[in-house]
Every structure is written in structure tokens, then in C-alpha cells.
Design a protein around this motif. Structure first.
Motif, PDB file in Angstrom:
ATOM      1  N   LYS A  13       0.956  -1.124  -0.051  1.00  0.00           N
ATOM      2  CA  LYS A  13      -0.088  -0.035   0.149  1.00  0.00           C
ATOM      3  C   LYS A  13       0.822   1.354  -0.027  1.00  0.00           C
ATOM      4  N   THR A  14       0.414   2.118  -0.600  1.00  0.00           N
ATOM      5  CA  THR A  14       1.172   3.492  -0.763  1.00  0.00           C
ATOM      6  C   THR A  14       0.788   4.473   0.488  1.00  0.00           C
ATOM      7  N   HIS A  15       1.722   5.128   0.991  1.00  0.00           N
ATOM      8  CA  HIS A  15       1.429   6.243   2.038  1.00  0.00           C
ATOM      9  C   HIS A  15       2.342   7.383   1.716  1.00  0.00           C
ATOM     10  N   ILE A  16       2.315   8.437   2.465  1.00  0.00           N
ATOM     11  CA  ILE A  16       3.370   9.391   2.262  1.00  0.00           C
ATOM     12  C   ILE A  16       4.396   9.260   3.300  1.00  0.00           C
ATOM     13  N   ALA A  17       5.468   9.459   3.041  1.00  0.00           N
ATOM     14  CA  ALA A  17       6.577   9.284   4.129  1.00  0.00           C
ATOM     15  C   ALA A  17       6.616  10.633   4.977  1.00  0.00           C
ATOM     16  N   ASP A  18       6.700  10.675   6.106  1.00  0.00           N
ATOM     17  CA  ASP A  18       6.744  11.726   6.889  1.00  0.00           C
ATOM     18  C   ASP A  18       8.159  12.010   7.402  1.00  0.00           C
ATOM     19  N   GLU A  19       9.165  11.241   6.973  1.00  0.00           N
ATOM     20  CA  GLU A  19      10.626  11.541   7.290  1.00  0.00           C
ATOM     21  C   GLU A  19      11.091  10.596   6.219  1.00  0.00           C
ATOM     22  N   ASN A  20      12.719  10.739   6.073  1.00  0.00           N
ATOM     23  CA  ASN A  20      13.396   9.922   4.994  1.00  0.00           C
ATOM     24  C   ASN A  20      13.385   8.581   5.478  1.00  0.00           C
ATOM     25  N   LEU A  21      12.996   7.683   4.792  1.00  0.00           N
ATOM     26  CA  LEU A  21      12.985   6.204   5.193  1.00  0.00           C
ATOM     27  C   LEU A  21      14.015   5.386   4.177  1.00  0.00           C
ATOM     28  N   ALA A  22      14.835   4.625   5.117  1.00  0.00           N
ATOM     29  CA  ALA A  22      15.724   3.745   4.410  1.00  0.00           C
ATOM     30  C   ALA A  22      15.008   2.381   4.016  1.00  0.00           C
ATOM     31  N   ALA A  23      15.698   1.600   3.139  1.00  0.00           N
ATOM     32  CA  ALA A  23      15.086   0.425   2.597  1.00  0.00           C
ATOM     33  C   ALA A  23      15.184  -0.664   3.701  1.00  0.00           C
ATOM     34  N   GLY A  34      -8.356  13.604  10.673  1.00  0.00           N
ATOM     35  CA  GLY A  34      -8.969  13.868   9.245  1.00  0.00           C
ATOM     36  C   GLY A  34      -7.898  13.842   8.036  1.00  0.00           C
ATOM     37  N   ALA A  35      -6.842  13.520   8.422  1.00  0.00           N
ATOM     38  CA  ALA A  35      -5.714  13.487   7.238  1.00  0.00           C
ATOM     39  C   ALA A  35      -5.360  12.181   6.948  1.00  0.00           C
ATOM     40  N   GLN A  36      -4.957  11.912   5.719  1.00  0.00           N
ATOM     41  CA  GLN A  36      -4.303  10.725   5.169  1.00  0.00           C
ATOM     42  C   GLN A  36      -3.182  10.266   5.986  1.00  0.00           C
ATOM     43  N   PRO A  37      -3.181   8.782   6.297  1.00  0.00           N
ATOM     44  CA  PRO A  37      -2.100   8.332   7.056  1.00  0.00           C
ATOM     45  C   PRO A  37      -0.650   8.271   6.500  1.00  0.00           C
ATOM     46  N   HIS A  38       0.240   8.735   7.207  1.00  0.00           N
ATOM     47  CA  HIS A  38       1.697   8.867   6.895  1.00  0.00           C
ATOM     48  C   HIS A  38       2.255   7.820   7.488  1.00  0.00           C
ATOM     49  N   ALA A  47       4.199  -1.397  17.340  1.00  0.00           N
ATOM     50  CA  ALA A  47       3.556  -2.302  16.403  1.00  0.00           C
ATOM     51  C   ALA A  47       3.958  -1.832  14.810  1.00  0.00           C
ATOM     52  N   ALA A  48       4.437  -2.640  14.002  1.00  0.00           N
ATOM     53  CA  ALA A  48       4.675  -2.136  12.873  1.00  0.00           C
ATOM     54  C   ALA A  48       3.603  -2.483  11.874  1.00  0.00           C
ATOM     55  N   CYS A  49       3.240  -1.676  10.991  1.00  0.00           N
ATOM     56  CA  CYS A  49       2.206  -1.818  10.070  1.00  0.00           C
ATOM     57  C   CYS A  49       2.856  -2.737   8.934  1.00  0.00           C
ATOM     58  N   GLY A  50       4.086  -2.757   8.576  1.00  0.00           N
ATOM     59  CA  GLY A  50       4.580  -3.279   7.392  1.00  0.00           C
ATOM     60  C   GLY A  50       6.265  -2.770   7.103  1.00  0.00           C
ATOM     61  N   ALA A  51       6.821  -3.149   6.120  1.00  0.00           N
ATOM     62  CA  ALA A  51       8.086  -2.740   5.831  1.00  0.00           C
ATOM     63  C   ALA A  51       8.147  -1.784   4.393  1.00  0.00           C
ATOM     64  N   THR A  52       9.403  -1.238   4.516  1.00  0.00           N
ATOM     65  CA  THR A  52       9.807  -0.578   3.229  1.00  0.00           C
ATOM     66  C   THR A  52      10.541  -1.668   2.516  1.00  0.00           C
ATOM     67  N   ARG A  53      10.477  -1.706   1.032  1.00  0.00           N
ATOM     68  CA  ARG A  53      11.488  -2.390   0.304  1.00  0.00           C
ATOM     69  C   ARG A  53      12.621  -1.461  -0.266  1.00  0.00           C
ATOM     70  N   LEU A  61       5.879   9.582  -2.026  1.00  0.00           N
ATOM     71  CA  LEU A  61       4.805   8.442  -1.602  1.00  0.00           C
ATOM     72  C   LEU A  61       5.917   7.246  -1.516  1.00  0.00           C
ATOM     73  N   ALA A  62       5.427   6.413  -0.555  1.00  0.00           N
ATOM     74  CA  ALA A  62       6.302   5.144  -0.319  1.00  0.00           C
ATOM     75  C   ALA A  62       5.499   3.943  -0.184  1.00  0.00           C
ATOM     76  N   ASP A  63       5.857   2.941  -0.906  1.00  0.00           N
ATOM     77  CA  ASP A  63       5.384   1.566  -0.838  1.00  0.00           C
ATOM     78  C   ASP A  63       5.785   0.953   0.239  1.00  0.00           C
ATOM     79  N   VAL A  64       4.814   0.427   1.073  1.00  0.00           N
ATOM     80  CA  VAL A  64       4.690  -0.233   2.101  1.00  0.00           C
ATOM     81  C   VAL A  64       4.381  -1.672   2.103  1.00  0.00           C
ATOM     82  N   VAL A  65       5.228  -2.844   2.286  1.00  0.00           N
ATOM     83  CA  VAL A  65       4.886  -4.113   2.176  1.00  0.00           C
ATOM     84  C   VAL A  65       4.001  -4.437   3.469  1.00  0.00           C
ATOM     85  N   LEU A  66       2.561  -4.694   3.519  1.00  0.00           N
ATOM     86  CA  LEU A  66       1.833  -5.129   4.495  1.00  0.00           C
ATOM     87  C   LEU A  66       1.713  -6.665   4.638  1.00  0.00           C
TER      88      LEU A  66
END
Length: 79
Positions: A13-23, A34-38, A47-53, A61-66
Motif C-alpha cells: 500500500k502506498t502512503h506518504i513518508a513523514d521522514e526520510n525512510l531507508a530500505a 482527518g488527514a491521510q495516514p503517513h 507495532a509495525a504495520c509493514g516494511a519498506t523495500r 509516496l512510499a510503498d509499504v509491504v503489508l
């Protein structure tokens, strides 16, 4: 594009990165009312919702593996 990581991402699922994210890092969702999840890094004990590749810059926009299998890098052992 060929997958450069060993793993089997069944659902992303694609979300907006709120900080620089490493792979290959665990991430969690954060939301303002009321905002879109980041996504941001999930800290130890959270608890983690997923991981970045891949790596993503803040505000992009960041793709998160759920669901599926992804190699991850952590700073501590995972219980």
C-alpha cells in the motif's frame, strides 16, 4: 523492473513518508485528525504495520509491504 530484494510481497500500500525512510525497515502509520495516514519508522516496542523495500525521501509516496515476506534491518533483536 526486477525485484532486487529476496522476498515475496503479496500486498503493498502506498502512503506518504513523514521522514526520510531507508530500505528494509519496519514502519508504522501516523495520522492527524482527518488527514491521510503517513508512515514513519516503528521504534522498539511499537507495532509495525509493514516494511519498506526501497528508500524514500520525506514527503514522497512510499510503498509499504503489508503482507508477504521482506528482509528487514533492525537495530535490536526482534522477539
Amino acid at each position: 523492473m526486477a525485484d532486487k530484494y529476496i522476498g515475496d510481497a503479496l500486498l503493498t500500500k502506498t502512503h506518504i513518508a513523514d521522514e526520510n525512510l531507508a530500505a528494509m525497515r519496519f514502519v508504522k502509520l501516523v495520522t492527524a485528525t482527518g488527514a491521510q495516514p503517513h508512515v514513519v519508522y516503528a521504534d522498539a516496542g511499537e507495532a509495525a504495520c509493514g516494511a519498506t523495500r526501497d528508500a524514500y525521501d520525506s514527503g514522497r509516496l512510499a510503498d509499504v509491504v503489508l503482507v508477504g515476506t521482506v528482509w528487514v534491518t533492525t537495530s535490536e533483536n526482534v522477539a
